[in-house]
Design a protein around this motif. Structure first.
Motif, PDB file in Angstrom:
ATOM      1  N   LYS A  62       0.861  -1.163  -0.101  1.00  0.00           N
ATOM      2  CA  LYS A  62       0.183   0.039  -0.048  1.00  0.00           C
ATOM      3  C   LYS A  62       1.049   1.234   0.009  1.00  0.00           C
ATOM      4  CE  LYS A  62      -4.003   1.983   2.389  1.00  0.00           C
ATOM      5  NZ  LYS A  62      -4.939   1.970   3.407  1.00  0.00           N
ATOM      6  N   GLY A  63       0.773   1.946  -0.899  1.00  0.00           N
ATOM      7  CA  GLY A  63       1.381   3.081  -1.196  1.00  0.00           C
ATOM      8  C   GLY A  63       2.893   3.154  -1.849  1.00  0.00           C
ATOM      9  N   LEU A  64       3.309   1.938  -2.257  1.00  0.00           N
ATOM     10  CA  LEU A  64       4.362   1.762  -2.995  1.00  0.00           C
ATOM     11  C   LEU A  64       4.631   2.402  -4.298  1.00  0.00           C
ATOM     12  CD1 LEU A  64       6.802  -0.254  -2.495  1.00  0.00           C
ATOM     13  CD2 LEU A  64       5.928  -1.755  -3.974  1.00  0.00           C
ATOM     14  N   ARG A  65       5.674   3.313  -4.095  1.00  0.00           N
ATOM     15  CA  ARG A  65       5.880   4.162  -5.311  1.00  0.00           C
ATOM     16  C   ARG A  65       6.514   3.696  -6.342  1.00  0.00           C
ATOM     17  NH1 ARG A  65       3.504   8.801  -3.464  1.00  0.00           N
ATOM     18  NH2 ARG A  65       4.329   9.967  -5.134  1.00  0.00           N
ATOM     19  N   ILE A  66       6.775   2.355  -6.531  1.00  0.00           N
ATOM     20  CA  ILE A  66       7.625   2.009  -7.716  1.00  0.00           C
ATOM     21  C   ILE A  66       6.962   2.038  -8.892  1.00  0.00           C
ATOM     22  CG2 ILE A  66       8.778  -0.163  -8.768  1.00  0.00           C
ATOM     23  CD1 ILE A  66       9.515  -0.946  -5.796  1.00  0.00           C
ATOM     24  N   PRO A  67       7.204   2.487  -9.909  1.00  0.00           N
ATOM     25  CA  PRO A  67       6.423   2.429 -11.295  1.00  0.00           C
ATOM     26  C   PRO A  67       5.892   1.033 -11.709  1.00  0.00           C
ATOM     27  CG  PRO A  67       8.341   3.643 -11.592  1.00  0.00           C
ATOM     28  CD  PRO A  67       8.533   3.104 -10.492  1.00  0.00           C
ATOM     29  N   SER A  68       4.627   0.875 -11.873  1.00  0.00           N
ATOM     30  CA  SER A  68       3.960  -0.511 -12.109  1.00  0.00           C
ATOM     31  C   SER A  68       3.028  -0.643 -13.269  1.00  0.00           C
ATOM     32  CB  SER A  68       3.466  -1.203 -10.927  1.00  0.00           C
ATOM     33  OG  SER A  68       4.331  -0.843  -9.780  1.00  0.00           O
ATOM     34  N   LEU A  69       3.320  -1.449 -14.085  1.00  0.00           N
ATOM     35  CA  LEU A  69       2.171  -2.039 -15.068  1.00  0.00           C
ATOM     36  C   LEU A  69       1.627  -3.080 -14.811  1.00  0.00           C
ATOM     37  CD1 LEU A  69       1.139  -1.584 -18.048  1.00  0.00           C
ATOM     38  CD2 LEU A  69       3.038  -3.016 -18.959  1.00  0.00           C
ATOM     39  N   VAL A  70       0.051  -2.760 -14.447  1.00  0.00           N
ATOM     40  CA  VAL A  70      -0.629  -3.851 -14.045  1.00  0.00           C
ATOM     41  C   VAL A  70      -1.431  -4.381 -15.222  1.00  0.00           C
ATOM     42  CG1 VAL A  70      -2.728  -4.469 -12.500  1.00  0.00           C
ATOM     43  CG2 VAL A  70      -0.773  -2.981 -11.777  1.00  0.00           C
ATOM     44  N   VAL A  71      -1.295  -5.606 -15.465  1.00  0.00           N
ATOM     45  CA  VAL A  71      -1.840  -6.359 -16.775  1.00  0.00           C
ATOM     46  C   VAL A  71      -2.939  -7.426 -16.383  1.00  0.00           C
ATOM     47  CG1 VAL A  71      -1.597  -7.492 -19.142  1.00  0.00           C
ATOM     48  CG2 VAL A  71       0.119  -5.843 -18.301  1.00  0.00           C
ATOM     49  N   TRP A  72      -4.258  -7.503 -16.934  1.00  0.00           N
ATOM     50  CA  TRP A  72      -4.887  -8.447 -16.545  1.00  0.00           C
ATOM     51  C   TRP A  72      -5.657  -8.984 -17.783  1.00  0.00           C
ATOM     52  CZ3 TRP A  72      -3.916  -8.074 -11.416  1.00  0.00           C
ATOM     53  CH2 TRP A  72      -4.495  -9.283 -10.469  1.00  0.00           C
ATOM     54  N   GLY A  73      -6.069 -10.250 -17.663  1.00  0.00           N
ATOM     55  CA  GLY A  73      -6.838 -10.813 -18.745  1.00  0.00           C
ATOM     56  C   GLY A  73      -8.321 -10.733 -18.392  1.00  0.00           C
ATOM     57  N   ALA A  74      -9.035 -10.071 -19.313  1.00  0.00           N
ATOM     58  CA  ALA A  74     -10.461  -9.816 -19.162  1.00  0.00           C
ATOM     59  C   ALA A  74     -11.363 -11.158 -18.873  1.00  0.00           C
ATOM     60  CB  ALA A  74     -11.121  -9.094 -20.176  1.00  0.00           C
ATOM     61  N   GLU A  75     -10.661 -12.238 -19.105  1.00  0.00           N
ATOM     62  CA  GLU A  75     -11.416 -13.572 -19.005  1.00  0.00           C
ATOM     63  C   GLU A  75     -10.942 -14.383 -17.933  1.00  0.00           C
ATOM     64  OE1 GLU A  75     -14.448 -13.879 -20.522  1.00  0.00           O
ATOM     65  OE2 GLU A  75     -13.844 -11.679 -21.428  1.00  0.00           O
ATOM     66  N   ASP A  76     -10.002 -13.755 -17.072  1.00  0.00           N
ATOM     67  CA  ASP A  76      -9.270 -14.598 -16.196  1.00  0.00           C
ATOM     68  C   ASP A  76     -10.318 -15.410 -15.380  1.00  0.00           C
ATOM     69  OD1 ASP A  76      -7.756 -15.697 -14.339  1.00  0.00           O
ATOM     70  OD2 ASP A  76      -6.261 -13.830 -13.881  1.00  0.00           O
ATOM     71  N   ARG A  77     -10.304 -16.695 -15.017  1.00  0.00           N
ATOM     72  CA  ARG A  77     -10.986 -17.380 -14.162  1.00  0.00           C
ATOM     73  C   ARG A  77     -10.403 -17.844 -12.844  1.00  0.00           C
ATOM     74  NH1 ARG A  77     -12.728 -21.898 -18.156  1.00  0.00           N
ATOM     75  NH2 ARG A  77     -14.319 -22.616 -16.642  1.00  0.00           N
ATOM     76  N   VAL A  78      -8.886 -17.578 -12.852  1.00  0.00           N
ATOM     77  CA  VAL A  78      -8.227 -18.100 -11.724  1.00  0.00           C
ATOM     78  C   VAL A  78      -8.248 -16.845 -10.850  1.00  0.00           C
ATOM     79  CG1 VAL A  78      -5.787 -18.572 -11.005  1.00  0.00           C
ATOM     80  CG2 VAL A  78      -6.801 -19.388 -13.268  1.00  0.00           C
ATOM     81  N   ILE A  79      -7.943 -15.630 -11.156  1.00  0.00           N
ATOM     82  CA  ILE A  79      -7.907 -14.478 -10.204  1.00  0.00           C
ATOM     83  C   ILE A  79      -8.775 -13.447 -10.742  1.00  0.00           C
ATOM     84  CG2 ILE A  79      -6.461 -12.549  -8.982  1.00  0.00           C
ATOM     85  CD1 ILE A  79      -4.094 -14.489  -9.136  1.00  0.00           C
ATOM     86  N   HIS A  80      -9.874 -12.889 -10.209  1.00  0.00           N
ATOM     87  CA  HIS A  80     -10.743 -12.062 -10.683  1.00  0.00           C
ATOM     88  C   HIS A  80     -10.218 -10.876 -11.303  1.00  0.00           C
ATOM     89  CE1 HIS A  80     -14.469  -9.611 -11.171  1.00  0.00           C
ATOM     90  NE2 HIS A  80     -15.058 -10.937 -11.139  1.00  0.00           N
ATOM     91  N   PRO A  81     -10.413 -10.319 -12.579  1.00  0.00           N
ATOM     92  CA  PRO A  81      -9.869  -9.062 -13.198  1.00  0.00           C
ATOM     93  C   PRO A  81     -10.207  -8.038 -12.511  1.00  0.00           C
ATOM     94  CG  PRO A  81     -11.209 -10.656 -14.796  1.00  0.00           C
ATOM     95  CD  PRO A  81     -11.426 -11.267 -13.356  1.00  0.00           C
ATOM     96  N   GLY A  82     -11.272  -7.706 -11.736  1.00  0.00           N
ATOM     97  CA  GLY A  82     -11.592  -6.695 -10.641  1.00  0.00           C
ATOM     98  C   GLY A  82     -10.261  -6.516  -9.799  1.00  0.00           C
ATOM     99  N   THR A  83      -9.444  -7.438  -9.643  1.00  0.00           N
ATOM    100  CA  THR A  83      -8.240  -7.195  -8.666  1.00  0.00           C
ATOM    101  C   THR A  83      -7.294  -6.211  -9.301  1.00  0.00           C
ATOM    102  OG1 THR A  83      -8.688  -9.736  -8.007  1.00  0.00           O
ATOM    103  CG2 THR A  83      -6.573  -8.484  -7.485  1.00  0.00           C
ATOM    104  N   ALA A  84      -7.547  -6.001 -10.590  1.00  0.00           N
ATOM    105  CA  ALA A  84      -6.491  -4.992 -11.208  1.00  0.00           C
ATOM    106  C   ALA A  84      -6.652  -3.640 -10.566  1.00  0.00           C
ATOM    107  CB  ALA A  84      -6.508  -5.086 -12.739  1.00  0.00           C
ATOM    108  N   GLU A  85      -8.155  -3.427 -10.531  1.00  0.00           N
ATOM    109  CA  GLU A  85      -8.323  -1.934  -9.956  1.00  0.00           C
ATOM    110  C   GLU A  85      -7.983  -1.799  -8.468  1.00  0.00           C
ATOM    111  OE1 GLU A  85      -9.128   1.012 -11.279  1.00  0.00           O
ATOM    112  OE2 GLU A  85      -8.977  -0.008 -13.016  1.00  0.00           O
TER     113      GLU A  85
END
Length: 311
Positions: free
Chosen positions: A244-267
């Motif tokens: 929480k609050g980690l300031r390292i530049p990050s690219l978060v990529v998610w498959g919209a059809e992910d059945r293993v970890i819900h895509p809503g986790t990206a937000e």
């Protein structure tokens, strides 16, 4: 988990299978694997660390170090196809995690993300790396996040591909199944379960003949008992408060059809990481770097170019 093959190698695989040559079929599968690594500019290497752990990893390219971390049940070859576009720009290092692939499998070891971070940091030091960019899929993303939280000055950026470790998001199909007492489809104990996992984990999986899937399944079947233990350790570990609050530049990529970890986790992850951007890939499951390697690489190269432009 799985990689795409060139058509002439697929034809060889089919021919050897039809001929009933099991040993030759396995050798042909290895030939295909080696060809994909060579095409990506990667070389298989091994190293014994001072504390005794044995790592097997792929390495290729020159430039700033980029370490790519595979997910639960995967191995270093999960990143081979996407690495083809990355080795011209970076020194790419792709290890088998301890407990997976060809690296050491100590049965009673600590496999929590923090323990894997300690192992990988020792590996990085042995390879002469003190600061690096990190990318990871699923469990590999969870480990990358833990690495960044524990050693923020040593991580230049994060590439988080359907990353695990943030469990406050919506429940996925897999999570609902496990919570309801159903079988954990990430654990593979026979060839049919591996074929099922192949289609479950990816929305648009590459075509791979079933006999070749059966060859790949053997590694997972042999490792099933240990993977049961590892799964409990990673599923019971959240990195949410750490990052929480980690300031390292990050690219978060998610498959919209992910059945293993819900895509809503990206937000959720985007909220936790103030210097992050999110890409949701339509028609894609849990493994974008395998399902859409070219787009995955292009998005990452653009992300890295934006970092260079901000320096």
């Amino acid at each position: 988990m799985i990689f795409r093959l060139r058509w002439h190698l697929l034809l060889l695989v089919l021919l050897f299978n039809l001929a009933g040559c099991a040993g030759m079929f396995q050798r042909t599968a290895q030939l295909a694997l080696n060809a994909e690594r060579e095409r990506a500019g990667l070389e298989r290497k091994e190293i014994d660390l001072p504390h005794g752990l044995h790592y097997v990893y792929l390495e290729g390219g020159q430039g700033e170090p980029l370490m790519l971390l595979h997910g639960f049940g995967g191995n270093k070859d999960n990143f081979v196809r996407v690495a083809r576009a990355l080795t011209p720009h970076y020194r790419v290092i792709i290890p088998d995690h301890i407990g997976f692939g060809e690296s050491a499998h100590p049965p009673q070891a600590d496999y929590t993300p923090a323990a894997q971070v300690a192992n990988l940091r020792e590996l990085a030091r042995a390879l002469g790396v003190t600061r690096l960019h990190l990318g990871g899929n699923s469990m590999g993303g969870q480990i990358a996040l833990a690495y960044a939280a524990l050693h923020p000055d040593e991580v230049a950026s994060l590439w988080l591909i359907d990353a695990a470790g943030v469990w406050s998001g919506p429940k996925s199909e897999l999570a609902e199944t496990i919570l309801g007492g159903g079988r954990n489809r990430l654990i593979v104990r026979n060839e049919d379960q591996f074929a099922d996992l192949f289609s479950f984990a990816m929305s648009d999986p590459p075509f791979v003949p079933r006999p070749f899937l059966n060859v790949l399944a053997q590694e997972r079947i042999r490792n099933a008992d240990l993977e049961e233990r590892i799964f409990q350790q990673i599923a019971g570990t959240s990195v949410e408060q750490q990052i929480k609050g980690l300031r390292i530049p990050s690219l978060v990529v998610w498959g919209a059809e992910d059945r293993v970890i819900h895509p809503g986790t990206a937000e959720v992850m985007h909220t936790l990481l103030p210097h992050s951007e999110v890409i949701v890939m339509p028609g894609t499951g849990h493994m974008p770097m395998l399902e859409k390697p070219q787009q995955s690489a292009q998005d990452y190269l653009r992300f890295r170019a934006s970092l260079a432009g901000n320096q």
